[in-house]
Design a protein around this motif. Structure first.
Motif, mmCIF file in Angstrom:
data_model
loop_
_atom_site.group_PDB
_atom_site.id
_atom_site.type_symbol
_atom_site.label_atom_id
_atom_site.label_comp_id
_atom_site.label_asym_id
_atom_site.label_seq_id
_atom_site.Cartn_x
_atom_site.Cartn_y
_atom_site.Cartn_z
ATOM 1 N N ASP A 69 -5.814 6.393 -0.495
ATOM 2 C CA ASP A 69 -4.968 5.544 0.451
ATOM 3 C C ASP A 69 -6.024 4.983 1.335
ATOM 4 O OD1 ASP A 69 -3.089 4.459 1.956
ATOM 5 O OD2 ASP A 69 -2.609 6.379 2.994
ATOM 6 N N ALA A 70 -7.159 5.448 1.106
ATOM 7 C CA ALA A 70 -8.371 4.683 2.058
ATOM 8 C C ALA A 70 -8.806 3.605 1.001
ATOM 9 C CB ALA A 70 -9.307 5.496 2.352
ATOM 10 N N GLU A 71 -7.996 2.663 0.721
ATOM 11 C CA GLU A 71 -8.321 1.514 -0.534
ATOM 12 C C GLU A 71 -8.876 0.289 0.257
ATOM 13 O OE1 GLU A 71 -5.564 2.001 0.939
ATOM 14 O OE2 GLU A 71 -5.140 -0.356 1.310
ATOM 15 N N ASN B 94 -1.696 -1.405 -4.362
ATOM 16 C CA ASN B 94 -2.169 -0.062 -4.629
ATOM 17 C C ASN B 94 -0.961 1.091 -4.852
ATOM 18 O OD1 ASN B 94 -3.840 2.344 -4.196
ATOM 19 N ND2 ASN B 94 -3.639 2.555 -2.056
ATOM 20 N N LYS C 260 1.462 7.877 0.244
ATOM 21 C CA LYS C 260 1.776 8.250 1.795
ATOM 22 C C LYS C 260 3.105 8.683 1.816
ATOM 23 C CE LYS C 260 -0.181 3.738 3.456
ATOM 24 N NZ LYS C 260 -1.025 4.524 4.378
ATOM 25 N N ASP D 154 0.799 -1.302 -0.066
ATOM 26 C CA ASP D 154 -0.057 0.004 -0.154
ATOM 27 C C ASP D 154 0.739 1.224 0.104
ATOM 28 O OD1 ASP D 154 -1.943 1.804 0.383
ATOM 29 O OD2 ASP D 154 -2.611 1.321 2.265
HETATM 30 ZN ZN ZN Z 1 -4.034 2.992 2.440
#
Ligand code: ZN
Ligand code: BES
Ligand code: ZN
Length: 493
Positions: free
Chosen positions: A340-342, A313, A270, A263
């Motif tokens: 990022d809210a995957e 991701n 990030k 991620d």
């Molecule tokens: Zn994430």
């Protein structure tokens, strides 16, 4: 891997490289060991005084060939009133570490008498504690660790102990399996790799395994998995494992696990610090694989389906973006405000599929879902969010027995409001940083109808982190959290 044997023999006459016994705080005896050779009783008495039975303290007494055992190890377990379900597991881990340090070929542990702990559970705890402690992840080291010593558990009545120990071995091996895949680096473990692992355990243990390819995912309406996966050259996969150990038309339990093999955050990239740890963002999926493996080896009489949405991701020219509106498997639309809210996006597809396809009795999901969970509960307790009190209670009971700790967070309609979108049915983030773990759960709640459901956010506990309590049986890296918890739950229903 550490092998365990059970023996119903007198510990005094046991020929072994190391005979280990538990000692209560300030006690003058070794539990389960009476009448040791008088030629060494003085040095044992002295060592007992030195050890003081302090929880987790181990003291070795050489026997100078005066007993069949080469050495005796005293293992403190603290005050009798303070003994918990974890005591023997923890201290057995300490013993195993010592055996490994001394490069022994084998060692023996005397089970404490039943007035202290049920003999069945103590034999199980010894097995788990030792096995989980001595598994090292050295696949990528040129110099491997030495061989692992074998363990003999000495019991006073063999009865059904041997079955229990066999079961504990299977459970521990499920945990180790989950840990070992979770520890794999992201260049060596893609969604396709996870699918291969699933196929291997399915074949070995006679389960049905279905893998959805990117094309099938797109065609069947898995808009979430497709979108999150499209930024990486490592294709997304949906992995389904069916274990049918129960009656033919009995509704199954569905287990869902987030498996983001890496991620980066995607376009909402990030920060660099600790980004390497995001290889552990597949831990939820690995937990489900570990459970499915163990469950099918235990031959539990229930139907269980494991569903693992797996993606990488990544940011690229093909990635999904903030602003995108996706159509999820259940037909609802989601506005993406942060790529990022995957996790919630791929889980929503998997949860909806599980409910629609299997009409399950209950759905349990595991996910390293939110950083907010670490802020709320730290690194030793997982968050649970549920729509069903009975299910919650059962999970709480299993949590007590396995010492895989959970704590409930609320989910009422006010929280549901926090993810309302201006342009779609919902958005994939809440408002600022408020209740981040709950708003993520609210998104998942929208994926299912009324099936009893519990969400377990394992962000803080899935691998050893800064504030993780040090335990011998949780070596550095992935912990396999959830495998023991859910196997206990499945055994009890
Ligand atoms: Zn994430
Ligand atoms: N995998 C992360 C959550 C995470 C972060 C787990 C750190 C363990 C350690 C998840 O995909 C994520 O990035 N969530 C975001 C959500 C936010 C953008 C609403 C988070 O928690 O910051
Ligand atoms: Zn993630």
């Amino acid at each position: 891997m550490l092998r365990v044997k059970i023996e119903n023999s007198n510990p005094v006459t046991k020929k072994t490289e190391m005979l280990c016994g538990f000692v209560l705080e300030n006690s003058d005896k070794i539990l389960g060991l009476n009448k040791i050779n008088s030629k060494i009783s003085d040095s044992i008495r002295q060592s007992l005084r030195d050890n003081e039975g302090v929880f987790g303290r181990v003291t070795i007494v050489p026997t100078n060939n005066k007993t069949p055992a080469k050495r005796i190890l005293l293992a403190g377990i603290g005050k009798k009133e303070k003994i918990t379900n974890d005591t023997i597991r923890f201290v057995s881990g300490k013993i195993a570490q010592k055996a490994s340090e001394l490069k022994l070929k084998e060692f023996s542990i005397i089970t404490p008498p039943s007035f202290l702990i049920e003999p069945i559970s103590s034999a199980s705890q010894i097995t788990e504690g030792c096995k989980l402690t001595l598994n090292k992840f050295d696949n990528f080291k040129s110099k491997k660790g030495g061989p692992v010593p074998n363990l003999t558990i000495l019991v006073s009545q063999s009865s059904k102990n041997s079955k229990d120990i066999k079961n504990s071995e299977i459970i521990s091996e499920g945990v180790i399996f989950a840990r070992n895949i979770a520890n794999l680096p992201p260049n060596e473990c893609t969604p396709t790799t996870l699918a291969t692992f699933a196929k291997i355990i399915a074949k070995k243990n006679k389960m049905k395994c279905i893998i959805f390819s990117p094309n099938e995912l797109k065609k069947k309406g898995f808009g979430g998995i497709t979108a999150v996966g499209q930024g990486s050259k490592n294709e997304p996969k949906l992995i389904v494992l069916e274990y049918m150990g129960g009656k033919q038309n009995e509704k199954p339990i569905v287990l869902v696990g987030k498996a983001v093999t890496f991620d980066t955050g995607g376009i909402s990239l990030k920060p660099g610090e600790k980004m390497d740890e995001m290889k552990f963002d597949k831990c939820g999926g690995c937990t489900v694989l570990g459970i499915m493996k163990a469950l099918s080896e235990l031959k539990l009489p229930t139907n269980v389906v494991g569903i693992i949405p797996s993606v990488e991701n990544m940011p690229s020219g093909e990635s999904y973006r903030p602003g995108d509106i996706l159509k999820l498997y259940n037909g609802k639309t989601a506005e993406i405000l942060n790529t990022d809210a995957e996790g919630r996006v791929i889980l929503a597809d998997a949860l909806a599929y599980g409910e629609k396809q299997y009409s399950p009795k209950a759905i349990i999901d595991f996910a390293t879902l939110t950083g907010a969970c670490i802020i709320a509960l730290g690194n030793n307790v997982a968050a649970i969010v549920s729509n069903n009190d009975k299910l919650k209670q059962k999970i709480n009971e299993s949590s007590k027995r396995t010492t895989e700790e959970v704590w409930e967070l609320p989910l009422n309609n006010d929280y549901m409001d926090l993810i309302k979108s201006d342009v779609a049915d919902m958005k994939n983030v809440g408002i600022g940083r408020a209740a981040g773990t709950i708003t993520a759960a609210a998104f998942l709640r929208n994926a299912i109808e009324e099936t009893p459901w519990i969400h377990i956010d394992i962000a803080g506990v899935a691998w050893t982190q800064a504030a993780t309590k040090s335990k011998p049986y949780n070596p550095k890296g992935a912990t396999g959290f959830g495998v023991r918890l859910i196997l206990d739950y499945l055994k009890k229903i």
